[in-house]
Design a protein around this motif. Structure first.
Motif, PDB file in Angstrom:
ATOM      1  N   ASP A   1      -7.340  15.313   2.863  1.00 45.85           N
ATOM      2  CA  ASP A   1      -6.094  15.797   3.522  1.00 45.85           C
ATOM      3  C   ASP A   1      -5.175  14.759   3.443  1.00 45.85           C
ATOM      4  O   ASP A   1      -5.002  13.980   4.610  1.00 45.85           O
ATOM      5  CB  ASP A   1      -6.203  16.395   4.747  1.00 45.85           C
ATOM      6  N   CYS A   2      -4.521  14.346   2.389  1.00 51.43           N
ATOM      7  CA  CYS A   2      -3.920  12.959   2.313  1.00 51.43           C
ATOM      8  C   CYS A   2      -2.622  12.762   1.717  1.00 51.43           C
ATOM      9  O   CYS A   2      -1.871  11.596   1.410  1.00 51.43           O
ATOM     10  CB  CYS A   2      -4.742  11.900   1.370  1.00 51.43           C
ATOM     11  N   LEU A   3      -2.014  14.109   1.617  1.00 50.63           N
ATOM     12  CA  LEU A   3      -0.604  14.202   0.611  1.00 50.63           C
ATOM     13  C   LEU A   3       0.597  14.142   1.529  1.00 50.63           C
ATOM     14  O   LEU A   3       1.147  14.691   2.220  1.00 50.63           O
ATOM     15  CB  LEU A   3      -0.510  15.442   0.030  1.00 50.63           C
ATOM     16  N   SER A   4       0.771  12.578   1.788  1.00 50.58           N
ATOM     17  CA  SER A   4       1.842  12.303   3.033  1.00 50.58           C
ATOM     18  C   SER A   4       2.566  11.140   2.228  1.00 50.58           C
ATOM     19  O   SER A   4       2.384  10.511   1.237  1.00 50.58           O
ATOM     20  CB  SER A   4       1.192  11.727   4.207  1.00 50.58           C
ATOM     21  N   LEU A   5       3.959  10.953   2.770  1.00 47.71           N
ATOM     22  CA  LEU A   5       4.542   9.888   2.317  1.00 47.71           C
ATOM     23  C   LEU A   5       5.263   9.149   3.598  1.00 47.71           C
ATOM     24  O   LEU A   5       5.389   9.562   4.637  1.00 47.71           O
ATOM     25  CB  LEU A   5       5.787  10.390   1.202  1.00 47.71           C
ATOM     26  N   ASN A   6       5.692   7.966   3.203  1.00 45.74           N
ATOM     27  CA  ASN A   6       6.479   7.169   3.909  1.00 45.74           C
ATOM     28  C   ASN A   6       8.048   6.833   3.625  1.00 45.74           C
ATOM     29  O   ASN A   6       8.316   6.528   2.532  1.00 45.74           O
ATOM     30  CB  ASN A   6       5.515   5.918   4.407  1.00 45.74           C
ATOM     31  N   ILE A   7       8.944   6.679   4.599  1.00 48.18           N
ATOM     32  CA  ILE A   7      10.347   6.433   4.412  1.00 48.18           C
ATOM     33  C   ILE A   7      10.774   5.264   5.318  1.00 48.18           C
ATOM     34  O   ILE A   7      10.609   5.150   6.447  1.00 48.18           O
ATOM     35  CB  ILE A   7      11.200   7.621   4.649  1.00 48.18           C
ATOM     36  N   TRP A   8      11.325   4.190   4.784  1.00 44.76           N
ATOM     37  CA  TRP A   8      12.147   3.259   5.264  1.00 44.76           C
ATOM     38  C   TRP A   8      13.402   3.305   4.939  1.00 44.76           C
ATOM     39  O   TRP A   8      13.881   3.637   3.592  1.00 44.76           O
ATOM     40  CB  TRP A   8      11.900   1.883   4.727  1.00 44.76           C
ATOM     41  N   THR A   9      14.418   3.353   5.715  1.00 45.87           N
ATOM     42  CA  THR A   9      15.764   3.587   5.613  1.00 45.87           C
ATOM     43  C   THR A   9      16.821   2.717   6.492  1.00 45.87           C
ATOM     44  O   THR A   9      16.427   2.390   7.493  1.00 45.87           O
ATOM     45  CB  THR A   9      16.107   5.122   5.797  1.00 45.87           C
TER      46      THR A   9
ATOM     47  N   ILE B   1      -8.153   5.330  -8.539  1.00 44.26           N
ATOM     48  CA  ILE B   1      -9.691   5.617  -7.805  1.00 44.26           C
ATOM     49  C   ILE B   1      -9.375   4.995  -6.197  1.00 44.26           C
ATOM     50  O   ILE B   1      -9.806   5.702  -5.539  1.00 44.26           O
ATOM     51  CB  ILE B   1     -10.701   4.843  -8.363  1.00 44.26           C
ATOM     52  N   ARG B   2      -8.625   4.169  -6.190  1.00 46.27           N
ATOM     53  CA  ARG B   2      -8.502   3.480  -5.032  1.00 46.27           C
ATOM     54  C   ARG B   2      -7.009   3.313  -4.584  1.00 46.27           C
ATOM     55  O   ARG B   2      -6.221   3.387  -5.518  1.00 46.27           O
ATOM     56  CB  ARG B   2      -9.204   2.241  -4.771  1.00 46.27           C
ATOM     57  N   GLY B   3      -6.613   2.967  -3.313  1.00 43.10           N
ATOM     58  CA  GLY B   3      -5.567   2.411  -2.634  1.00 43.10           C
ATOM     59  C   GLY B   3      -4.899   3.399  -1.832  1.00 43.10           C
ATOM     60  O   GLY B   3      -5.277   4.498  -1.578  1.00 43.10           O
ATOM     61  N   SER B   4      -3.680   3.051  -1.359  1.00 47.62           N
ATOM     62  CA  SER B   4      -2.891   3.670  -0.170  1.00 47.62           C
ATOM     63  C   SER B   4      -1.303   3.151  -0.060  1.00 47.62           C
ATOM     64  O   SER B   4      -1.236   2.079  -0.371  1.00 47.62           O
ATOM     65  CB  SER B   4      -3.690   3.702   1.185  1.00 47.62           C
ATOM     66  N   SER B   5      -0.489   3.956   0.124  1.00 45.90           N
ATOM     67  CA  SER B   5       0.792   3.711   0.629  1.00 45.90           C
ATOM     68  C   SER B   5       0.872   3.018   1.561  1.00 45.90           C
ATOM     69  O   SER B   5       1.793   2.399   2.016  1.00 45.90           O
ATOM     70  CB  SER B   5       1.820   5.208   0.611  1.00 45.90           C
ATOM     71  N   SER B   6      -0.208   2.927   2.625  1.00 50.77           N
ATOM     72  CA  SER B   6      -0.328   2.272   3.801  1.00 50.77           C
ATOM     73  C   SER B   6      -0.439   0.517   3.840  1.00 50.77           C
ATOM     74  O   SER B   6      -0.266   0.083   4.556  1.00 50.77           O
ATOM     75  CB  SER B   6      -1.090   2.794   4.772  1.00 50.77           C
ATOM     76  N   GLN B   7      -0.665   0.301   2.611  1.00 54.12           N
ATOM     77  CA  GLN B   7      -1.220  -1.354   2.218  1.00 54.12           C
ATOM     78  C   GLN B   7       0.298  -2.177   2.952  1.00 54.12           C
ATOM     79  O   GLN B   7       1.208  -1.818   2.574  1.00 54.12           O
ATOM     80  CB  GLN B   7      -1.576  -1.674   1.014  1.00 54.12           C
ATOM     81  N   PRO B   8      -0.100  -3.055   3.614  1.00 50.72           N
ATOM     82  CA  PRO B   8       0.695  -3.887   4.128  1.00 50.72           C
ATOM     83  C   PRO B   8       1.925  -4.495   3.177  1.00 50.72           C
ATOM     84  O   PRO B   8       2.958  -4.853   3.128  1.00 50.72           O
ATOM     85  CB  PRO B   8       0.135  -5.042   4.899  1.00 50.72           C
TER      86      PRO B   8
ATOM     87  N   PHE C   1       2.915  -3.363   0.636  1.00 50.15           N
ATOM     88  CA  PHE C   1       3.912  -2.310   0.219  1.00 50.15           C
ATOM     89  C   PHE C   1       5.103  -1.871   1.109  1.00 50.15           C
ATOM     90  O   PHE C   1       5.724  -0.911   1.157  1.00 50.15           O
ATOM     91  CB  PHE C   1       3.175  -0.940  -0.159  1.00 50.15           C
ATOM     92  N   ASP C   2       4.998  -2.678   2.355  1.00 54.75           N
ATOM     93  CA  ASP C   2       6.078  -2.568   2.943  1.00 54.75           C
ATOM     94  C   ASP C   2       7.567  -2.502   2.557  1.00 54.75           C
ATOM     95  O   ASP C   2       7.881  -3.575   2.060  1.00 54.75           O
ATOM     96  CB  ASP C   2       5.901  -3.669   4.325  1.00 54.75           C
TER      97      ASP C   2
ATOM     98  N   GLY D   1       8.947  -8.519  -0.853  1.00 56.40           N
ATOM     99  CA  GLY D   1       9.246  -9.395   0.083  1.00 56.40           C
ATOM    100  C   GLY D   1       8.190  -9.534   0.898  1.00 56.40           C
ATOM    101  O   GLY D   1       8.279  -9.736   2.263  1.00 56.40           O
ATOM    102  N   THR D   2       6.940  -9.482   0.827  1.00 55.52           N
ATOM    103  CA  THR D   2       5.933  -9.493   1.614  1.00 55.52           C
ATOM    104  C   THR D   2       4.782 -10.495   1.256  1.00 55.52           C
ATOM    105  O   THR D   2       3.443 -10.204   1.218  1.00 55.52           O
ATOM    106  CB  THR D   2       5.070  -7.799   1.414  1.00 55.52           C
ATOM    107  N   ILE D   3       5.114 -11.693   0.820  1.00 51.69           N
ATOM    108  CA  ILE D   3       4.380 -12.685   0.168  1.00 51.69           C
ATOM    109  C   ILE D   3       3.454 -13.063   1.757  1.00 51.69           C
ATOM    110  O   ILE D   3       2.090 -13.657   1.381  1.00 51.69           O
ATOM    111  CB  ILE D   3       4.946 -13.860  -0.021  1.00 51.69           C
ATOM    112  N   ASP D   4       3.723 -12.841   2.625  1.00 50.06           N
ATOM    113  CA  ASP D   4       3.061 -13.091   4.071  1.00 50.06           C
ATOM    114  C   ASP D   4       1.876 -12.161   4.386  1.00 50.06           C
ATOM    115  O   ASP D   4       1.266 -12.275   5.423  1.00 50.06           O
ATOM    116  CB  ASP D   4       3.782 -13.504   5.305  1.00 50.06           C
ATOM    117  N   ARG D   5       1.849 -10.868   3.594  1.00 52.83           N
ATOM    118  CA  ARG D   5       1.099  -9.673   3.766  1.00 52.83           C
ATOM    119  C   ARG D   5       0.163  -9.300   2.922  1.00 52.83           C
ATOM    120  O   ARG D   5      -0.062  -8.148   2.560  1.00 52.83           O
ATOM    121  CB  ARG D   5       2.078  -8.528   4.385  1.00 52.83           C
ATOM    122  N   VAL D   6      -0.314 -10.324   2.019  1.00 57.56           N
ATOM    123  CA  VAL D   6      -1.174 -10.040   0.889  1.00 57.56           C
ATOM    124  C   VAL D   6      -2.769  -9.802   1.702  1.00 57.56           C
ATOM    125  O   VAL D   6      -3.182  -9.873   3.122  1.00 57.56           O
ATOM    126  CB  VAL D   6      -1.358 -11.013   0.128  1.00 57.56           C
ATOM    127  N   THR D   7      -3.938  -9.259   0.894  1.00 55.53           N
ATOM    128  CA  THR D   7      -5.007  -9.129   1.673  1.00 55.53           C
ATOM    129  C   THR D   7      -5.879 -10.471   1.912  1.00 55.53           C
ATOM    130  O   THR D   7      -5.456 -11.508   1.484  1.00 55.53           O
ATOM    131  CB  THR D   7      -5.973  -8.339   0.267  1.00 55.53           C
TER     132      THR D   7
END
Length: 548
Positions: free
Chosen positions: A103-111, A130-137, A139-140, A438-444
């Protein structure tokens, strides 16, 4: 309290919410009412369901719309990542997720808080399908939103849940097809955006789709899928491949049919019927698929994807939209394990390398060796895989799109920094992503740390500008930076090194060689054109009149 917050409080009270909740933005969209987060002049809405959960008896069915809901739904937390296996040990891309589910079919919005008819940027994450998520920091979307862009990121079905074909599934389908469920999810998300994004300040008639790696491959699928046409107006393809895909019902280009492949997996899972497969719970099915080395790939089904991707682009049947595309100079440096035969020191001498290349490439062997010499075999093998997989795709894509009269922009990311270069990972796969977000401070945690310097921030700011400008107008521009030429007749491109700089005619001899090899393989009809380059290339088919 500002007037806007006061108005939100009154609206919230009318909806039965507390005054405390009224400090959070509330949006009434056609899909329903959601409550999000406001900070730094922006609003964010997380985990909005765009389709019904494809679980149980609904597993491996097309996504269905979510009925309009009553009341106010909380949109302050990301939705679960789609069910998936863990990352390989030592991977720099490793992420952990608080929750995973079918149950994963969701989306996020920045505006931007006061957005109205703003351009929309829809991001599709990578991860080998196979892997990954829209929630990864990483991808902010906040930095792009500060440029006036409404950013949307989506989850879609992955792996065995998103790309599994089966004869019973095809028989069950009114269209007689199966397998492309992740692609159907992406189309459903874009339809949701078209129907609802105006309520969040976005312009549903100005939508750019973008993705990197498997996300870039997803953009190629959407460009090629007639059902997706009209849902977006521009496309950004980062580090993707026009690789050949399995056909649903026929063995072609050296691959069994997708339905035949599914027989192997069903047997490996101990399942005799579709009902048996649907009865396996999600985590167990994920583990079984991982053990069986399930290959997650879209499928040429004659409907969603009518033909091989490169054939679609050759025929001019793809979406007629402006395109930005490119790749990194070190694509394969973090993916060397996918290349069987990559020699270690002392394992493979120069004479053996040259003999193998001449045997594999025939009369093109000397051309190959002039571009990828034995003097440094490891570097040559990595460069050949990069050029035959990523570079060929990017250059083929801008050429085909330009042939349709569409603006097409090419980039080459060749930027390094100490932590990456010291590990032999200069400009590795996906290394451009934190810069354009613009997330060079939020890598894994495993990612080579990007230094907090003026040089790194300046490059990131420029790339954010270019990506946002392309989403806004279809032309990438950046403040105080060079004008990015459309590929056109001069074959211009943007080189991202220490800073952006315009260059021309990227790797021309390499492109010509791989274009010839792939053309011959396609003409032969029984050879894949995927990772099989260099030492692991099959014998080169004879020259064809159509391959010049």
């Amino acid at each position: 309290m500002t007037f806007a917050r006061f108005a939100a409080a009154i609206a919230a009270l009318c909806l039965g919410m507390s005054v405390e909740a009224a400090a959070q933005p509330v949006v009434k969209a056609p899909a329903g009412i959601v409550r999000g987060i406001e900070a730094d002049g922006q609003q964010m809405f997380k985990g909005i369901a765009y389709a019904l959960p494809p679980v149980g008896e609904r597993r491996w069915q097309p996504p269905q719309p979510v009925p309009t809901w009553d009341g106010v739904r909380d949109a302050t937390q990301f939705g679960p990542a789609c069910q998936q296996p863990g990352y390989p040990a030592g991977s720099i891309y490793t992420e952990t997720y608080p929750a995973m589910s079918e149950d994963c079919l969701s989306l996020n919005i920045w505006t931007p808080a006061k957005a109205k008819n703003a351009p929309v940027f829809v991001w599709i994450h990578g991860g080998n399908l196979i892997r990954g998520s829209s929630s990864q920091p990483m991808f902010d979307g906040a930095a792009l939103a500060k440029r006036g862009i409404v950013v949307v990121s989506i989850n879609y079905r992955l792996g065995i849940f998103g790309y599994f074909a089966h004869r019973e599934l095809s028989a069950e389908s009114p269209e007689g097809i199966s397998g492309n469920y992740g692609l159907l999810d992406q189309i459903a998300a874009l339809q949701w955006v078209k129907n609802n994004i105006a309520s969040f300040g976005g312009d549903g008639a100005n939508v750019t789709i973008a993705g990197e790696s498997a996300g870039g491959l997803a953009i190629l699928h959407l460009l090629a899928a007639p059902r997706a046409h009209g849902l977006f107006t521009k496309a950004i393809v980062q580090s993707a491949s026009l690789m050949n895909l399995p056909d649903l019902k026929q063995a072609r280009f050296g691959l069994p049919s997708a339905e035949t492949i599914s027989d192997y997996y069903a047997t490996a899972f101990g399942a005799r019927t579709l009902a048996d497969l649907r009865a396996i719970d999600g985590p167990t099915l994920t583990a079984l698929a991982t053990k069986a080395r399930f290959v997650s790939t879209a499928i040429v089904d004659g409907k969603l994807l009518p033909r091989q991707l490169v054939e679609t682009f050759e025929r001019g049947e793809q979406a007629r939209v402006p395109v930005m595309t490119g790749f990194t100079s070190g694509e394969i440096r973090t993916m060397a394990s996918i290349l069987p035969g990559l020699p270690d020191a002392g394992q493979f001498d120069a004479a053996k390398y040259e003999a193998a290349i001449r045997a594999n490439y025939g009369e093109l062997g000397d051309r190959f060796l002039s571009l990828y010499p034995a003097a440094d075999m490891r570097e040559s093998i990595l460069a050949a895989a990069r050029d035959g997989f990523f570079a060929w795709t990017s250059q083929r894509l801008v050429r085909e799109q330009a042939a349709l009269g569409q603006p097409s922009y090419l980039y080459y990311f060749d930027h390094g920094y100490p932590a990456a270069d010291d590990r032999g990972m200069h400009a590795f796969h996906a290394s451009e992503v934190p810069y354009m977000f613009g997330t060079i401070d939020r890598v894994t945690a495993q990612w080579p740390a990007i230094p907090d310097t003026d040089t790194e921030r300046a490059l990131s700011d420029a790339m954010i500008d270019y990506w946002a400008s392309f989403a806004r107008t279809g032309v990438p521009t950046a403040r105080n930076q060079p004008s990015w030429p459309s590929h056109g007749a001069k074959a211009g491109y943007m080189l991202f090194a220490a800073k952006p700089q315009v260059a021309y005619d990227l790797l021309p001899a390499q492109y010509a060689l791989h274009d010839q090899v792939i053309c011959r393989r396609r003409a032969a009809g029984n050879i894949p054109w995927n990772w099989n380059m260099g030492l692991i290339a099959p014998p080169l088919p004879p020259a064809q009149e159509t391959c010049k």
